[in-house]
Scaffold this active site. Structure first.
Site, PDB file in Angstrom:
ATOM      1  N   SER A  83       0.727  -1.350   0.054  1.00  0.00           N
ATOM      2  CA  SER A  83       0.027   0.232   0.076  1.00  0.00           C
ATOM      3  C   SER A  83       0.920   1.407   0.164  1.00  0.00           C
ATOM      4  O   SER A  83       0.358   2.316   0.353  1.00  0.00           O
ATOM      5  CB  SER A  83      -0.941  -0.001   1.208  1.00  0.00           C
ATOM      6  OG  SER A  83      -0.496  -0.569   2.098  1.00  0.00           O
ATOM      7  N   THR A 137       0.510   1.494   5.017  1.00  0.00           N
ATOM      8  CA  THR A 137       0.392   2.781   4.611  1.00  0.00           C
ATOM      9  C   THR A 137       0.983   3.961   5.581  1.00  0.00           C
ATOM     10  O   THR A 137       0.825   3.702   6.796  1.00  0.00           O
ATOM     11  CB  THR A 137      -0.957   3.755   4.336  1.00  0.00           C
ATOM     12  OG1 THR A 137      -1.455   2.921   2.978  1.00  0.00           O
ATOM     13  CG2 THR A 137      -1.055   4.970   4.248  1.00  0.00           C
ATOM     14  N   THR A 159       1.230   6.870   0.518  1.00  0.00           N
ATOM     15  CA  THR A 159       0.534   5.764   0.336  1.00  0.00           C
ATOM     16  C   THR A 159       0.310   5.464  -1.318  1.00  0.00           C
ATOM     17  O   THR A 159       0.409   6.507  -2.138  1.00  0.00           O
ATOM     18  CB  THR A 159      -0.899   6.069   0.837  1.00  0.00           C
ATOM     19  OG1 THR A 159      -1.552   4.943   0.714  1.00  0.00           O
ATOM     20  CG2 THR A 159      -1.499   6.973   0.184  1.00  0.00           C
ATOM     21  N   ARG A 162      -8.742   8.508  -8.496  1.00  0.00           N
ATOM     22  CA  ARG A 162      -9.307   9.018  -6.951  1.00  0.00           C
ATOM     23  C   ARG A 162      -8.063   9.511  -6.400  1.00  0.00           C
ATOM     24  O   ARG A 162      -6.857   8.770  -6.228  1.00  0.00           O
ATOM     25  CB  ARG A 162      -9.783   7.787  -6.504  1.00  0.00           C
ATOM     26  CG  ARG A 162     -10.327   7.860  -4.941  1.00  0.00           C
ATOM     27  CD  ARG A 162      -9.247   7.061  -4.043  1.00  0.00           C
ATOM     28  NE  ARG A 162      -9.814   7.300  -2.714  1.00  0.00           N
ATOM     29  CZ  ARG A 162      -8.993   6.933  -1.631  1.00  0.00           C
ATOM     30  NH1 ARG A 162      -7.495   6.702  -1.634  1.00  0.00           N
ATOM     31  NH2 ARG A 162      -9.391   6.770  -0.489  1.00  0.00           N
ATOM     32  N   THR A 165      -4.639   7.019   8.831  1.00  0.00           N
ATOM     33  CA  THR A 165      -4.758   5.981   7.720  1.00  0.00           C
ATOM     34  C   THR A 165      -6.178   5.340   7.756  1.00  0.00           C
ATOM     35  O   THR A 165      -6.841   5.705   8.945  1.00  0.00           O
ATOM     36  CB  THR A 165      -3.495   4.988   8.239  1.00  0.00           C
ATOM     37  OG1 THR A 165      -3.676   3.784   7.519  1.00  0.00           O
ATOM     38  CG2 THR A 165      -4.103   4.366   9.775  1.00  0.00           C
ATOM     39  N   GLY A 166      -6.474   4.710   6.856  1.00  0.00           N
ATOM     40  CA  GLY A 166      -7.646   4.066   6.714  1.00  0.00           C
ATOM     41  C   GLY A 166      -8.369   4.738   5.648  1.00  0.00           C
ATOM     42  O   GLY A 166      -7.752   5.313   4.578  1.00  0.00           O
TER      43      GLY A 166
HETATM   44  C1  SD4 Z   1      -6.450   6.625   1.338  1.00  0.00           C
HETATM   45  N1  SD4 Z   1      -5.615   6.817   3.837  1.00  0.00           N
HETATM   46  O1  SD4 Z   1      -5.866   6.681   0.299  1.00  0.00           O
HETATM   47  C2  SD4 Z   1      -5.306   6.139   2.554  1.00  0.00           C
HETATM   48  C3  SD4 Z   1      -5.255   4.736   2.608  1.00  0.00           C
HETATM   49  C4  SD4 Z   1      -4.548   4.333   4.061  1.00  0.00           C
HETATM   50  O2  SD4 Z   1      -3.616   2.869   5.366  1.00  0.00           O
HETATM   51  O3  SD4 Z   1      -4.183   4.908   4.805  1.00  0.00           O
HETATM   52  N2  SD4 Z   1      -4.324   3.261   4.331  1.00  0.00           N
HETATM   53  O4  SD4 Z   1      -7.466   6.556   1.895  1.00  0.00           O
END
Ligand code: SD4
Length: 331
Positions: free
Chosen positions: A90, A192, A210, A220, A243-244
């Protein structure tokens, strides 16, 4: 990561200094001390804290700080470790592609002066964190996107290369069999990097890098490269990173919110919890996605919180590496 540190950690855990220790194998065959514990918030400088279980990245950042280099250098060098790691799917090389098979990278960096640089939808360049730093230091702009960002990177000496590894290509081909798009909690997101560091001068810097959500729609962009969402630093107060599921972080401007809450007197832990609470109270479907935050304040106190179990945090502080799962909302 030096073996000595892990032995030190192991002996601390056997003394019960850290609760419920579970050693996990790391990618470089060393072991880090991974503990399930309440968040440790005592302040001690310098320090490095990062999202997920990334001991090699925090060790590199720590090494920079020990050499007397700035928190900004520590962030760049630490993040580069995971960007170059082809196994991390990631971030950087080996990142999972969008649904059309293109690896597109987002990253940003912020320094103690509150300067910021970011790249979005960058292709073919392994180290977006370094390109983000160049945007910050070498251009009058703060965000560069797509082809323009790639051309800028090449003009700065970065080598273009194919970032889609065989493993990630295979995973994408398997995904195409169903083409079902659904964020998978803690799976696509793992590794990430959001990283915060405070150097021995007490100055704070941060970075976030990331490949974004796996199999995202082409074009996106997530929260990670966007100031205030994936990252925010205010050297008077502290820093935060996320993150997320980026869409949810963007809608609540999570990292800026955390720093502002700390300005109003909340601890890093309380501020992370409040930022997660803003997301879950607005989202009846919060059970379907993960968001995790980490934060530091000027004293070196840290906080971390996520919606679900399974988020990990890595720290390097007092010459010791640690990885732990912070408290979470959905019990
Ligand atoms: C995203 N926040 O592109 C990032 C993905 C991420 O751990 O943090 N993953 O939405």
């Amino acid at each position: 990561m030096k073996r000595r540190k892990f032995i030190q950690n192991a002996s601390l855990s056997s003394l019960g200094v850290v609760a419920g220790a579970t050693a996990l194998a790391c990618k470089d065959e060393t072991k880090t001390n991974t503990v399930k514990t309440e968040n440790k918030t005592e302040g001690s400088l310098p320090l490095v804290i990062a999202t997920w279980n990334v001991p090699n990245a925090t060790a590199k950042a720590w090494e920079e700080l020990q050499k007397g280099n700035s928190s900004l250098d520590a962030i760049e060098q630490g993040c580069k470790i995971e960007e170059a790691n082809a196994e991390g799917q990631s971030v950087g090389l080996g990142g999972l592609p969008d649904r059309d098979g293109n690896v597109t990278l987002d990253a940003c960096i912020m320094n103690k002066e509150g300067n910021y640089g970011a790249v979005v939808y960058l292709q073919n360049i392994k180290h977006p964190i370094s390109v983000a730093r160049k945007v910050m230091e070498e251009t009058p702009h703060v965000i560069m996107a797509g082809k323009g960002a790639e051309q800028f990177a090449i003009s700065q000496g970065f080598e273009p290369e194919n970032l889609l590894t065989e493993a990630s290509k295979k995973a994408w081909e398997q995904w195409k069999e169903t083409s079902q798009y659904k964020p998978i909690i803690n799976i696509e997101n793992h590794d990430t990097i959001g990283m915060l560091a405070i150097d021995s001068n007490g100055d704070i810097a941060g970075g976030c890098t990331t490949s974004g959500l796996a199999y995202k729609m082409a074009g996106r962009v997530g929260d990670s490269p966007i100031i205030g969402s994936g990252l925010f630093i205010d050297n008077e107060i502290g820093g935060a990173t996320a993150t997320g599921l980026g869409e949810e972080v963007l809608k609540t401007v999570g990292s800026f919110l955390i720093v502002e809450l700390m300005r109003q007197g909340k601890s890093p832990q309380e501020a992370c919890e409040e930022a997660i609470s803003r997301i879950v109270t607005k989202n009846p479907n919060f059970k379907d996605f993960q968001v995790g935050y980490i934060a530091v304040n000027k004293k070196g106190e840290t906080g971390a919180y996520s919606i679900h179990e399974g988020f990990y945090v890595s720290t390097y502080q007092e010459d010791m590496a640690k990885s732990y799962m912070p408290e979470f909302h959905n019990k």
